[in-house]
Structure formats: structure tokens, C-alpha cells
Motif scaffolding. Structure first.
Motif, PDB file in Angstrom:
ATOM      1  N   GLU A 164      -0.211   0.392  -7.099  1.00 58.09           N
ATOM      2  CA  GLU A 164      -0.643   0.521  -5.712  1.00 58.09           C
ATOM      3  C   GLU A 164      -0.909   1.978  -5.333  1.00 58.09           C
ATOM      4  O   GLU A 164      -1.797   2.267  -4.533  1.00 58.09           O
ATOM      5  N   SER A 165      -0.138   2.902  -5.917  1.00 59.08           N
ATOM      6  CA  SER A 165      -0.305   4.313  -5.584  1.00 59.08           C
ATOM      7  C   SER A 165      -1.657   4.861  -6.013  1.00 59.08           C
ATOM      8  O   SER A 165      -2.105   5.884  -5.511  1.00 59.08           O
ATOM      9  N   ALA A 166      -2.316   4.154  -6.959  1.00 61.43           N
ATOM     10  CA  ALA A 166      -3.600   4.636  -7.467  1.00 61.43           C
ATOM     11  C   ALA A 166      -4.796   3.941  -6.829  1.00 61.43           C
ATOM     12  O   ALA A 166      -5.938   4.269  -7.137  1.00 61.43           O
ATOM     13  N   ILE A 167      -4.535   2.987  -5.947  1.00 57.67           N
ATOM     14  CA  ILE A 167      -5.617   2.215  -5.342  1.00 57.67           C
ATOM     15  C   ILE A 167      -6.004   2.808  -4.001  1.00 57.67           C
ATOM     16  O   ILE A 167      -5.154   3.202  -3.210  1.00 57.67           O
ATOM     17  N   ASP A 168      -7.294   2.882  -3.760  1.00 56.56           N
ATOM     18  CA  ASP A 168      -7.820   3.356  -2.480  1.00 56.56           C
ATOM     19  C   ASP A 168      -7.169   2.568  -1.343  1.00 56.56           C
ATOM     20  O   ASP A 168      -7.036   1.344  -1.425  1.00 56.56           O
ATOM     21  N   ARG A 169      -6.766   3.260  -0.292  1.00 55.41           N
ATOM     22  CA  ARG A 169      -6.026   2.608   0.795  1.00 55.41           C
ATOM     23  C   ARG A 169      -6.826   1.474   1.428  1.00 55.41           C
ATOM     24  O   ARG A 169      -6.259   0.486   1.914  1.00 55.41           O
ATOM     25  N   ARG A 170      -8.153   1.593   1.434  1.00 59.57           N
ATOM     26  CA  ARG A 170      -8.975   0.544   2.031  1.00 59.57           C
ATOM     27  C   ARG A 170      -8.963  -0.717   1.161  1.00 59.57           C
ATOM     28  O   ARG A 170      -8.897  -1.838   1.664  1.00 59.57           O
ATOM     29  N   VAL A 171      -9.014  -0.522  -0.151  1.00 60.65           N
ATOM     30  CA  VAL A 171      -8.928  -1.652  -1.074  1.00 60.65           C
ATOM     31  C   VAL A 171      -7.541  -2.268  -1.017  1.00 60.65           C
ATOM     32  O   VAL A 171      -7.383  -3.494  -0.988  1.00 60.65           O
ATOM     33  N   LEU A 172      -6.525  -1.424  -0.956  1.00 63.51           N
ATOM     34  CA  LEU A 172      -5.152  -1.905  -0.889  1.00 63.51           C
ATOM     35  C   LEU A 172      -4.928  -2.722   0.375  1.00 63.51           C
ATOM     36  O   LEU A 172      -4.272  -3.769   0.356  1.00 63.51           O
ATOM     37  N   ARG A 173      -5.496  -2.260   1.474  1.00 66.66           N
ATOM     38  CA  ARG A 173      -5.359  -2.976   2.732  1.00 66.66           C
ATOM     39  C   ARG A 173      -6.004  -4.357   2.649  1.00 66.66           C
ATOM     40  O   ARG A 173      -5.429  -5.357   3.103  1.00 66.66           O
TER      41      ARG A 173
END
Length: 284
Positions: A164-173
Motif C-alpha cells: 500500500e505504501s507504494a501505491i498512488d493515493r488515488r489508486v489506493l482510495r
């Protein structure tokens, strides 16, 4: 017509024997996935664009989140297959290794004598009438015979979902929104709009970072929610269909059949559960 011959869910994941005569859509699983031919018509499994003939000499090993599909070698001809879905966290706990350290190094799986012996034992147990199936040791041995522990650098390249730390915050959301609400059809479009990205750009970013397309990811989450309810409750299929946001039961049945090969009622008819299982969250 495709049908489930035997299905068993447990802390390890799930294992089943399917009699299949229809193709399945492109899909993915959170679990590590093994497919073995038993009898009848052989099958073709395509993983990441590479097709393998599943027959008495070759099986298929699929890592979590690797997109794949299935089709019978001969149209409308039934083939019997053993299919195994093993939770990565269960595998990690059994081997006392970090999650992701055990993976399948290759898609094509040569059927050795050892592998065939564990496969046949799993089949015998599934077809038995005993209520207490001690499947976990057999499935662990089957997984170990299908793979080798590999170095962390190579393991990282085989796991398709980034930390999760490596995923773009928009994708994570978007990912979290879909997981929280499998029925929310507009999650990706909404997040893309709020992020100021075009739909095409956002979907490309999602595919690059998650490893599967947004559609495949959302369908996996929705299918998992359906399986949770089929296995963990006595709800009628009609109510499950409504709870998951399908317009009618027939649409839900088509969705389930296109991913699993058989109707939800057929799947539930032969279902067995073994061992302690965590309570499944209800998805609405």
C-alpha cells in the motif's frame, strides 16, 4: 453442462472438483491458484497472455492477481479438473516465511509422481463422505510440490499487487472504496473525476500499480463477496443477488457462472466447510 462435483472451504482457502464444458471470462484471484486435469476433455488456461494445455502431464500454477481464463479444448465437451485456491497469508503462516516469499516460479507445472500423488489424495478426500476432512496438510504438500521458495528479489517481481505504501493515493482510495462496497459501480469514475484525471489515464495508472484492470479487480471483489455469503450464510440466492447490487437474480447467476463455470445454487449444493473459519464480513 458445467457443474461442481465437490467444494470445500476452510482456513486454507478453498478446493474443488469442477466438471467444465464452458469457457470462463478473464479474471483473477487473491489466492494462489492451482489447476489439475483429472479426466475427460482437456482444457486451455491462458495466464498473462500465455496459453497452457492442462492435461495428464501438465498443470497450471497461477500467482495471486495474475489475470487468466479457461476454455475447454473441445467446445461443449466436459472435462474434470481439481482446482485449488490457497490464501497467501495461510501459506506464509505454514512455512513461517514473510508473505510473498513463496510463489510459483512458472505457470506450466509438470506433473511429477510426487505431485500426482498429492493431487490424487486431495481428490480422494474431496470425494469421500467423511465430514471431517484434514485437507490442510495435503494442500500444503501440494503447494510445496508445485513451487520452490525463491529469493526475495524474484518474489517481489512475481507479486502483482504492490504494498500500500507504494501505491498512488488515488489508486489506493479507489481500491479501498471498491473493497468496502462491492456494489458501488461508480467508484473508479468518481475517484478519477475528483483527482482531475481522465478515465483512460486513471485506468492505466490502476492497471500499472495494481496488476489487473479496474474491471477485473472490481469483479474479483464482488465474486469474493458472493462466495462469502454463499458459504457463510443461508441466505437465498435471490437475497444475495439483491444485496450485491445486481439488477436481478439472472444477472447475478450469469456473472457467477462466467467466473466459476456453474450457477451459485449448484456451487452451494455440494459445499462443505472444514476447520475454524473467521467470520465473514457482510458486504452490502
Amino acid at each position: 453442462m458445467s457443474r461442481a462435483v465437490a467444494v470445500c472451504h476452510g482456513p486454507f482457502g478453498r478446493v474443488a472438483i469442477y466438471d467444465l464444458d464452458r469457457p470462463l471470462v478473464l479474471h483473477a484471484h487473491r489466492e494462489a491458484h492451482l489447476i489439475f486435469f483429472l479426466e475427460g476433455s482437456r482444457g486451455l488456461v491462458t495466464v498473462n497472455g500465455r496459453t497452457t494445455l492442462v492435461d495428464p502431464f501438465m498443470g497450471v500454477a497461477i500467482n495471486p492477481w495474475e489475470p487468466h481464463n479457461f476454455q475447454p479444448l473441445r467446445p461443449n465437451a466436459l472435462g474434470l479438473f481439481l482446482v485449488v485456491y490457497l490464501k497467501p497469508e495461510w501459506l506464509a503462516a505454514q512455512t513461517m516465511t514473510a508473505p510473498g516469499a513463496l510463489a510459483f516460479p512458472a505457470t506450466e507445472l509438470v506433473i511429477t509422481r510426487e505431485l500426482a500423488a498429492w493431487r490424487d489424495e486431495a481428490v480422494e478426500m474431496l470425494l469421500s463422505e467423511h465430514r471431517d476432512l484434514n485437507l490442510a496438510p495435503v494442500l500444503m504438500a501440494l503447494a510445496q510440490a508445485s513451487s520452490e521458495p525463491i529469493g526475495q528479489d524474484l518474489a517481489s517481481s512475481l507479486i502483482h499487487i504492490a504494498p500500500e505504501s507504494a501505491i498512488d493515493r488515488r489508486v489506493l482510495r479507489a481500491r479501498r472504496l471498491i473493497e468496502a462496497q462491492p456494489t458501488y459501480e461508480g467508484a473508479l469514475e468518481r475517484v478519477a473525476r475528483e483527482a482531475g484525471l481522465s478515465r483512460a489515464h486513471f485506468f492505466k495508472l490502476f492497471r500499472e500499480q495494481v496488476g489487473v484492470t479496474p474491471t477485473v479487480f472490481a469483479n474479483t471483489v464482488r465474486l469474493d463477496a458472493a462466495l462469502d455469503r454463499l458459504v457463510g450464510s443461508r441466505e437465498p440466492v435471490t437475497r444475495i443477488s439483491q444485496a450485491l447490487g445486481f439488477s436481478c437474480q439472472s444477472v447475478f447467476t450469469r456473472f457467477f457462472t462466467s467466473h466459476m463455470g456453474m450457477a451459485p445454487r449448484d456451487y452451494r449444493r455440494v459445499l462443505r466447510r472444514v476447520g475454524p473459519m473467521p467470520l465473514q464480513a457482510c458486504h452490502v
